[in-house]
Design a protein around this motif. Structure first.
Motif, short mmCIF file in Angstrom:
data_model
loop_
_atom_site.label_atom_id
_atom_site.label_comp_id
_atom_site.label_asym_id
_atom_site.label_seq_id
_atom_site.Cartn_x
_atom_site.Cartn_y
_atom_site.Cartn_z
N LYS A 131 35.59 46.58 52.50
CA LYS A 131 34.81 45.43 52.03
C LYS A 131 34.24 45.71 50.64
N PHE A 132 33.71 46.91 50.46
CA PHE A 132 33.14 47.32 49.17
C PHE A 132 34.22 47.27 48.08
N PHE A 133 35.40 47.86 48.35
CA PHE A 133 36.48 47.88 47.36
C PHE A 133 37.01 46.47 47.10
N GLY A 134 37.05 45.66 48.14
CA GLY A 134 37.47 44.26 47.96
C GLY A 134 36.53 43.51 47.04
N ASN A 135 35.24 43.71 47.23
CA ASN A 135 34.26 43.05 46.35
C ASN A 135 34.35 43.57 44.92
N LYS A 136 34.65 44.85 44.76
CA LYS A 136 34.86 45.40 43.40
C LYS A 136 36.09 44.74 42.76
N ALA A 137 37.16 44.57 43.53
CA ALA A 137 38.36 43.90 43.00
C ALA A 137 38.01 42.48 42.53
N LEU A 138 37.24 41.76 43.33
CA LEU A 138 36.86 40.39 42.96
C LEU A 138 35.96 40.37 41.73
N GLU A 139 35.11 41.38 41.61
CA GLU A 139 34.24 41.48 40.43
C GLU A 139 35.09 41.62 39.16
N TYR A 140 36.11 42.48 39.20
CA TYR A 140 36.99 42.64 38.03
C TYR A 140 37.85 41.40 37.81
N TYR A 141 38.21 40.72 38.87
CA TYR A 141 38.95 39.46 38.73
C TYR A 141 38.11 38.45 37.96
N ARG A 142 36.82 38.34 38.34
CA ARG A 142 35.92 37.41 37.64
C ARG A 142 35.80 37.77 36.15
N ARG A 143 35.74 39.06 35.87
CA ARG A 143 35.59 39.51 34.48
C ARG A 143 36.81 39.21 33.62
N LYS A 153 47.74 35.13 36.79
CA LYS A 153 48.70 36.16 37.17
C LYS A 153 48.35 36.80 38.53
N TYR A 154 47.05 36.95 38.80
CA TYR A 154 46.59 37.64 40.00
C TYR A 154 45.98 36.72 41.06
N ALA A 155 46.21 35.41 40.94
CA ALA A 155 45.61 34.45 41.88
C ALA A 155 46.00 34.73 43.33
N GLU A 156 47.28 35.06 43.55
CA GLU A 156 47.75 35.34 44.92
C GLU A 156 47.07 36.57 45.50
N GLN A 157 47.00 37.63 44.69
CA GLN A 157 46.36 38.86 45.16
C GLN A 157 44.87 38.64 45.42
N LYS A 158 44.24 37.80 44.58
CA LYS A 158 42.82 37.49 44.78
C LYS A 158 42.63 36.85 46.15
N THR A 159 43.51 35.93 46.50
CA THR A 159 43.44 35.27 47.81
C THR A 159 43.63 36.29 48.93
N GLU A 160 44.56 37.22 48.76
CA GLU A 160 44.77 38.28 49.76
C GLU A 160 43.48 39.09 49.95
N VAL A 161 42.83 39.43 48.83
CA VAL A 161 41.58 40.21 48.88
C VAL A 161 40.51 39.41 49.62
N GLU A 162 40.36 38.13 49.26
CA GLU A 162 39.34 37.29 49.92
C GLU A 162 39.60 37.18 51.41
N ASN A 163 40.88 36.99 51.79
CA ASN A 163 41.23 36.88 53.20
C ASN A 163 40.92 38.18 53.95
N LEU A 164 41.20 39.31 53.32
CA LEU A 164 40.88 40.60 53.93
C LEU A 164 39.37 40.74 54.14
N ILE A 165 38.59 40.46 53.11
CA ILE A 165 37.13 40.57 53.20
C ILE A 165 36.61 39.67 54.33
N ASN A 166 37.13 38.44 54.38
CA ASN A 166 36.68 37.50 55.44
C ASN A 166 37.06 37.99 56.83
N SER A 167 38.20 38.66 56.94
CA SER A 167 38.62 39.17 58.25
C SER A 167 37.77 40.36 58.70
#
Length: 169
Positions: A131-143, A153-167
């Motif tokens: 969860k921590f690493f997923g949130n870090k990934a999203l932080e860099y995505y926002r940046r 370019k990374y929209a699909e991976q962002k969705t994968e990360v969000e789905n993982l965090i939610n699960s």
């Protein structure tokens, strides 16, 4: 080689204060080596319960991975993921393969810690750390910048990360 044997080897290295050799053993055992890797060096320890690793060197030049001396006091799965993160940076900064944007490099590295696409041999960490690493990934995505080319370019991976965090919630 199994985790029990690897831990025994790491304990022997630790016992003889051969931390850099232990780190080399780890990247060899898990096939993380790369020709752009210049070796390991020591960086200052943060605290007994947190660690920071960095890949240091100019883009397009060999990279040193800096580790704290207490790295092997942590859970092996966590250490492996942290080392794999830095070894991905070593590849990202290799000649002919340079990824200029730091946010893109970090997003890719945190994504790798979650899904192990480049290094499938690396085990998962605890749900807390995922969860921590997923949130870090999203932080860099926002940046990367709202609506930027990189975000597209990374929209699909962002969705994968969000789905993982939610699960994991």
């Amino acid at each position: 080689m199994n985790f029990e044997q690897i831990n025994l080897h790491l304990d022997a290295y630790k016992e003889h204060d051969q931390i850099l050799d232990a780190a080399k053993y780890l990247i060899h055992s898990f096939d993380l080596e790369h020709e752009n890797f210049a070796g390991f060096g020591f960086r200052q320890e943060l605290s007994p319960n947190s660690m920071l690793l960095t890949a240091e060197g100019e883009l397009g030049k060999p990279q040193m991975v800096m580790i704290p001396k207490n790295i092997f006091d942590f859970d092996l799965n966590l250490v492996l993921n942290m080392v794999a993160h830095e070894m991905l940076h070593v590849r990202q900064k290799a000649p002919g393969n340079v990824i200029e944007d730091k946010n893109e490099r970090e997003f890719q590295a945190y994504y790798e810690m979650l899904f192990h696409k480049v290094f499938p041999q690396i085990p998962d960490v605890s749900d807390f750390h995922r969860k921590f690493f997923g949130n870090k990934a999203l932080e860099y995505y926002r940046r990367m910048g709202e609506g930027s080319e990189l975000q597209h370019k990374y929209a699909e991976q962002k969705t994968e990360v969000e789905n993982l965090i939610n699960s994991l919630s």
